[in-house]
Design a protein around this motif. Structure first.
Motif, mmCIF file in Angstrom:
data_model
loop_
_atom_site.group_PDB
_atom_site.id
_atom_site.type_symbol
_atom_site.label_atom_id
_atom_site.label_comp_id
_atom_site.label_asym_id
_atom_site.label_seq_id
_atom_site.Cartn_x
_atom_site.Cartn_y
_atom_site.Cartn_z
ATOM 1 N N THR A 1 38.755 40.848 42.721
ATOM 2 C CA THR A 1 39.013 39.797 43.653
ATOM 3 C C THR A 1 40.417 39.240 43.701
ATOM 4 O OG1 THR A 1 38.426 38.251 41.677
ATOM 5 C CG2 THR A 1 36.624 39.053 42.910
ATOM 6 N N GLU A 2 41.435 39.610 42.755
ATOM 7 C CA GLU A 2 42.729 39.050 42.884
ATOM 8 C C GLU A 2 43.652 40.310 42.696
ATOM 9 O OE1 GLU A 2 43.971 36.043 43.226
ATOM 10 O OE2 GLU A 2 41.947 35.415 43.616
ATOM 11 N N PHE A 3 43.370 41.308 42.624
ATOM 12 C CA PHE A 3 44.203 42.368 42.204
ATOM 13 C C PHE A 3 43.914 43.561 43.034
ATOM 14 C CE2 PHE A 3 44.226 40.052 38.350
ATOM 15 C CZ PHE A 3 45.502 39.433 38.329
ATOM 16 N N ALA A 4 44.826 44.193 44.033
ATOM 17 C CA ALA A 4 44.509 45.474 44.759
ATOM 18 C C ALA A 4 44.295 46.731 44.009
ATOM 19 C CB ALA A 4 45.617 45.573 45.853
ATOM 20 N N TRP A 5 45.025 46.834 42.999
ATOM 21 C CA TRP A 5 45.024 47.944 42.093
ATOM 22 C C TRP A 5 43.575 48.072 41.515
ATOM 23 C CZ3 TRP A 5 43.394 47.529 37.172
ATOM 24 C CH2 TRP A 5 43.708 46.335 36.480
ATOM 25 N N ALA A 6 43.046 47.137 41.089
ATOM 26 C CA ALA A 6 41.768 46.974 40.703
ATOM 27 C C ALA A 6 40.708 47.501 41.597
ATOM 28 C CB ALA A 6 41.385 45.667 40.027
#
Length: 116
Positions: free
Chosen positions: A43-48
């Motif tokens: 929800t906050e990190f593109a890598w995740a």
């Protein structure tokens, strides 16, 4: 405030992810918790999000592969999974703990990692 939120979400999502990874070889919701942790982080990190997409793809690919295999291969995978579970339970001292409850003081039940 945004930075505090991201740090808190990253910490919580990371803990959920680590808990899920720890539970993967055991019966239960290990992969579900892994994907939940990655979903929180995504929800906050593109890598995740990328890791979550990659992991889901390969998880489904693995499950389709297992479904197509001969029962002997399925049994071998189940046996290897069972061996991983038993070895980690032994290393964590679970056998010694339960043996103590039953009054069994056998040396081979003791984990080589635990001192005491």
């Amino acid at each position: 405030m945004n930075t505090t939120y991201r740090v808190a979400l990253g910490g919580f999502g990371g803990l959920v992810l680590i808990a899920g990874l720890t539970m993967v070889p055991y019966p239960g919701p290990g992969w579900l918790i892994v994907f939940a942790g990655l979903g929180l982080l995504a929800t906050e990190f593109a890598w995740a999000h990328r890791v979550n997409t990659f992991a889901k793809h390969h998880y489904h690919r693995w499950m389709r592969w297992i479904a197509r295999q001969h029962p002997v291969v399925k049994l071998a995978v189940m046996t290897a999974t069972c061996a991983i579970v038993l070895v980690t339970l032994w290393l964590m001292g679970a056998f010694s703990l339960v043996g103590g409850w039953l009054g069994l003081r056998w040396g081979w039940l003791r984990s080589p990692l635990l001192i005491g």
